[in-house]
Design a protein around this motif. Sequence first.
Motif, mmCIF file in Angstrom:
data_model
loop_
_atom_site.group_PDB
_atom_site.id
_atom_site.type_symbol
_atom_site.label_atom_id
_atom_site.label_comp_id
_atom_site.label_asym_id
_atom_site.label_seq_id
_atom_site.Cartn_x
_atom_site.Cartn_y
_atom_site.Cartn_z
ATOM 1 N N VAL A 7 -13.838 -3.444 3.768
ATOM 2 C CA VAL A 7 -14.215 -1.990 3.289
ATOM 3 C C VAL A 7 -12.782 -1.210 2.722
ATOM 4 C CG1 VAL A 7 -15.260 0.009 3.862
ATOM 5 C CG2 VAL A 7 -16.005 -2.047 4.871
ATOM 6 N N LEU A 8 -12.743 -0.741 1.794
ATOM 7 C CA LEU A 8 -11.526 -0.071 1.171
ATOM 8 C C LEU A 8 -11.976 1.565 1.134
ATOM 9 C CD1 LEU A 8 -10.268 -2.198 -1.568
ATOM 10 C CD2 LEU A 8 -9.575 -1.989 0.704
ATOM 11 N N ILE A 9 -11.091 2.460 1.766
ATOM 12 C CA ILE A 9 -11.336 3.641 1.598
ATOM 13 C C ILE A 9 -10.020 4.589 0.902
ATOM 14 C CG2 ILE A 9 -11.585 5.951 3.206
ATOM 15 C CD1 ILE A 9 -13.462 3.734 3.843
ATOM 16 N N THR A 10 -10.334 5.087 -0.166
ATOM 17 C CA THR A 10 -9.454 5.772 -1.070
ATOM 18 C C THR A 10 -9.399 7.295 -0.930
ATOM 19 O OG1 THR A 10 -9.893 4.088 -2.904
ATOM 20 C CG2 THR A 10 -8.801 6.134 -3.612
ATOM 21 N N SER A 11 -8.630 7.799 -0.513
ATOM 22 C CA SER A 11 -8.512 9.232 -0.114
ATOM 23 C C SER A 11 -7.453 9.965 -0.931
ATOM 24 C CB SER A 11 -8.319 9.423 1.306
ATOM 25 O OG SER A 11 -6.793 8.782 1.820
ATOM 26 N N GLY A 12 -7.851 11.182 -1.235
ATOM 27 C CA GLY A 12 -6.792 12.087 -2.022
ATOM 28 C C GLY A 12 -5.996 13.017 -1.548
ATOM 29 N N ARG A 13 -4.961 13.063 -1.900
ATOM 30 C CA ARG A 13 -3.889 14.143 -1.390
ATOM 31 C C ARG A 13 -3.607 14.851 -2.710
ATOM 32 N NH1 ARG A 13 -1.653 12.558 3.772
ATOM 33 N NH2 ARG A 13 -0.295 14.463 3.432
ATOM 34 N N THR A 58 -6.838 2.496 1.785
ATOM 35 C CA THR A 58 -6.545 1.728 3.055
ATOM 36 C C THR A 58 -7.692 0.772 3.087
ATOM 37 O OG1 THR A 58 -7.157 3.709 4.397
ATOM 38 C CG2 THR A 58 -4.796 3.390 3.933
ATOM 39 N N THR A 59 -7.370 -0.121 4.291
ATOM 40 C CA THR A 59 -8.576 -1.055 4.614
ATOM 41 C C THR A 59 -9.045 -0.853 5.941
ATOM 42 O OG1 THR A 59 -7.376 -2.899 3.597
ATOM 43 C CG2 THR A 59 -9.049 -3.396 5.358
#
Length: 353
Positions: free
Chosen positions: A88-94, A101-102
């Motif tokens: 599962v990959l999590i793409t977060s925005g800054r 991240t995994t």
Amino acid sequence: TATGSEGPGPVEPLCSRSHPGPVTSICWLQLANAGDVEAEDDAAEGAPAEKGKKGRGKKAEEKKGAGEHFQTLMRGLGLVSLSAGHQVLITSGRSKSTATTTLRLLPMSGAVPEPCAACSWSLGDAGDLLVVAAKHKAREDSLEMNSIQIFNSGVLGELECGAVLPAEGLEGGVAVTSLWPLPLSAGAAKHVSRLACGTSKGSLVIVRLEWPPSSAALKALQADGLVQGSWLSEVQVRQAHSKAVADVQWRHGSTGGEVQMLASAGQDGVLKVWRFADVPTGQQLECLRSLTGPIVGTPSGTLLSACFDSSSAELAVLAGGKDQIAFRWLPEASGGHEEQILAEATEAAAPTQ
């Protein structure tokens, strides 16, 4: 950078890392505490960044890529993309960039987890929870186990595992999921939802989830993720299809009460509408209507997706599959209307005086 040659505009890749296999599940996640991180990023940019902007010409501003717009969109959000059996990959925005991240799933009884499906659970101002169904198998000759793992946002918006729920009695690994959050009643200490799971062996499973998790679920969070027993309550299992369940969807907003409708699509080419009732006599799952797809008895008749038609006030289901045909089904045409169906089902399930 990807471009849409036939689309209305540019296309941007959403993850900074490639998946090891096909993407089988994707959803948005509202991250709690992300506002604090954004404020820190804005403060770090400071006045020099604004000064630099003044020197940029009009053409430079026009060249602002879709990537920057995407980064702005992503602030406070997480994009969950799952590759079944892999990760599962999590793409977060800054404010300046996005990062992928995994997600670390916990093992069960020493067996490595393999993610199967994921969905988000909204808690309002508290952000969203991420619910992941995983299967575990220590060896090729060992029995397959299943777990439901719930993640919440930590202090910096990062996801942390808050509960591990062993799911015994699921006939086959979970293939698809859909979540129905129950309204939070006044004075209630816990959020409650119903998780519908379709399995690879054709079963339809309804699981009751609570947040904050029970003490038993918290005990499962050992350093090594070892768990024993099953702490999932009110599990309803029905054999729904002769082959794997390809999709399952709640009909959100139809009643919001003790009775809710559910649609399931199977690789056997059958589309079904179900009634789930939470009544004093217990939870009941009953098939109300079924429909065989446009092409019967052939591999091309396999259904792959289904959902309720939210654009219409009438009860309608949209579906499609390997036959490359998308169709709309009106279960009411089989006799009866949704309100009448639900009323009759609730009346039949009510205890007699």
